[in-house]
Design an enzyme around this catalytic site. Sequence first.
Site, PDB file in Angstrom:
ATOM      1  N   ASP A  53       0.836  -1.212   0.000  1.00  0.00           N
ATOM      2  CA  ASP A  53       0.000   0.000   0.000  1.00  0.00           C
ATOM      3  C   ASP A  53       0.867   1.257   0.000  1.00  0.00           C
ATOM      4  O   ASP A  53       2.045   1.222   0.379  1.00  0.00           O
ATOM      5  CB  ASP A  53      -0.863   0.051   1.270  1.00  0.00           C
ATOM      6  CG  ASP A  53      -1.961  -0.997   1.281  1.00  0.00           C
ATOM      7  OD1 ASP A  53      -1.985  -1.846   0.379  1.00  0.00           O
ATOM      8  OD2 ASP A  53      -2.778  -0.956   2.221  1.00  0.00           O
ATOM      9  N   ASP A  54       0.224   2.361  -0.371  1.00  0.00           N
ATOM     10  CA  ASP A  54       0.735   3.730  -0.175  1.00  0.00           C
ATOM     11  C   ASP A  54       1.748   4.191  -1.209  1.00  0.00           C
ATOM     12  O   ASP A  54       2.235   5.311  -1.134  1.00  0.00           O
ATOM     13  CB  ASP A  54       1.345   3.937   1.228  1.00  0.00           C
ATOM     14  CG  ASP A  54       0.326   3.783   2.342  1.00  0.00           C
ATOM     15  OD1 ASP A  54      -0.834   3.460   2.044  1.00  0.00           O
ATOM     16  OD2 ASP A  54       0.699   3.982   3.511  1.00  0.00           O
ATOM     17  N   HIS A 104      -5.986   2.852  -3.762  1.00  0.00           N
ATOM     18  CA  HIS A 104      -5.903   3.056  -2.311  1.00  0.00           C
ATOM     19  C   HIS A 104      -6.315   4.509  -2.000  1.00  0.00           C
ATOM     20  O   HIS A 104      -5.720   5.139  -1.135  1.00  0.00           O
ATOM     21  CB  HIS A 104      -4.457   2.764  -1.871  1.00  0.00           C
ATOM     22  CG  HIS A 104      -4.257   2.590  -0.396  1.00  0.00           C
ATOM     23  ND1 HIS A 104      -5.015   1.738   0.371  1.00  0.00           N
ATOM     24  CD2 HIS A 104      -3.351   3.145   0.460  1.00  0.00           C
ATOM     25  CE1 HIS A 104      -4.585   1.795   1.634  1.00  0.00           C
ATOM     26  NE2 HIS A 104      -3.585   2.638   1.709  1.00  0.00           N
ATOM     27  N   HIS A 108      -5.179   9.258   0.094  1.00  0.00           N
ATOM     28  CA  HIS A 108      -5.014   8.444   1.300  1.00  0.00           C
ATOM     29  C   HIS A 108      -5.893   8.939   2.454  1.00  0.00           C
ATOM     30  O   HIS A 108      -5.404   9.323   3.527  1.00  0.00           O
ATOM     31  CB  HIS A 108      -3.552   8.353   1.766  1.00  0.00           C
ATOM     32  CG  HIS A 108      -3.319   7.143   2.613  1.00  0.00           C
ATOM     33  ND1 HIS A 108      -3.537   7.134   3.968  1.00  0.00           N
ATOM     34  CD2 HIS A 108      -2.939   5.878   2.299  1.00  0.00           C
ATOM     35  CE1 HIS A 108      -3.287   5.930   4.448  1.00  0.00           C
ATOM     36  NE2 HIS A 108      -2.927   5.154   3.452  1.00  0.00           N
ATOM     37  N   TYR A 145      -6.594   2.023   6.002  1.00  0.00           N
ATOM     38  CA  TYR A 145      -6.822   1.543   7.377  1.00  0.00           C
ATOM     39  C   TYR A 145      -7.803   0.358   7.419  1.00  0.00           C
ATOM     40  O   TYR A 145      -8.179  -0.091   8.493  1.00  0.00           O
ATOM     41  CB  TYR A 145      -7.311   2.673   8.292  1.00  0.00           C
ATOM     42  CG  TYR A 145      -6.534   3.948   8.091  1.00  0.00           C
ATOM     43  CD1 TYR A 145      -5.217   4.064   8.548  1.00  0.00           C
ATOM     44  CD2 TYR A 145      -7.085   5.026   7.408  1.00  0.00           C
ATOM     45  CE1 TYR A 145      -4.482   5.220   8.331  1.00  0.00           C
ATOM     46  CE2 TYR A 145      -6.358   6.183   7.184  1.00  0.00           C
ATOM     47  CZ  TYR A 145      -5.062   6.282   7.643  1.00  0.00           C
ATOM     48  OH  TYR A 145      -4.338   7.419   7.419  1.00  0.00           O
ATOM     49  N   HIS A 195       3.991  -2.084   3.083  1.00  0.00           N
ATOM     50  CA  HIS A 195       4.008  -0.745   2.492  1.00  0.00           C
ATOM     51  C   HIS A 195       5.336  -0.562   1.751  1.00  0.00           C
ATOM     52  O   HIS A 195       6.399  -0.647   2.385  1.00  0.00           O
ATOM     53  CB  HIS A 195       3.839   0.320   3.583  1.00  0.00           C
ATOM     54  CG  HIS A 195       2.536   0.205   4.309  1.00  0.00           C
ATOM     55  ND1 HIS A 195       2.334  -0.711   5.331  1.00  0.00           N
ATOM     56  CD2 HIS A 195       1.356   0.854   4.151  1.00  0.00           C
ATOM     57  CE1 HIS A 195       1.089  -0.601   5.767  1.00  0.00           C
ATOM     58  NE2 HIS A 195       0.471   0.340   5.068  1.00  0.00           N
TER      59      HIS A 195
HETATM   60 NI    NI Z   1      -2.421   3.172   3.416  1.00  0.00          NI
END
Ligand code: NI
Length: 245
Positions: A53-54, A104, A108, A145, A195
């Site tokens: 993610d991210d 995602h 964010h 989350y 991540h």
């Molecule tokens: Ni995230």
Amino acid sequence: MAARYRNWFWLGLAALAAAVLLLRPQEPPKIAQVDSPVEVAEAQPKLLALTFDDGPRRSTTSKLLEGLDQRGVQATFFLIGKQIEGNEDLILQMAEGGHQIGVHTFDHVELRDLSPADIHRQLDPTREALRSLLGDREFILRPPYGFVDDTLLQQADSPIILWSVDPEDWHDRDVQREVAHIVSHVQDGDIILMHDIFSESVDAALQVVDQLRQAGYAFVTVDDLLLSRGITAENGAVYRHAHPQ
Ligand code: NI
């Protein structure tokens, strides 16, 4: 031997034989050695999906892609929309490497408690940017989350992918702890959350791949994991793993 004693003799022998039969240890029933469905299933590799993610983040994502490519391993990336611009080459590299790409959100943000319009403001521009880069295709969603509510289920327009193993790699950025957490917690069908914006996470992920492949695991995209278990991912449904039935 006199006749009357002979009868007692045979009667005693029969009783002894019956006692021996009754008291012998019970052996498990023998199973014929044939190619039963159970044996075929056991021969299949254990499957895991690594998810990141991210990203993308140039310094760390490019190192991860290189390491995965060297190992011939496919993963799944849940991208942040506002980080697409300037990283187009990395995203094309993901697609060419057979990795799966999902969204995602654009900024964010939590998607829980948002209106349908605000949800679409996060998802639609991200998907549009990805489609203009990669062509018309579907992009699965991981909400930041892991927060999901009924409005999101109705508005997602895609399957929602959560996870079943979380080393909390953002927490202390400790490679050995992360590796140990994942290796000791995984089971067949897990979806692992990491991540790709931390260099420690990249190092840990590649070590996990090396260790768990030696333990008989194969790494696949989320789509391939679900498909291999006969799961048809549906829009607005939440998936955390694909453990064997
Ligand atoms: Ni995230």
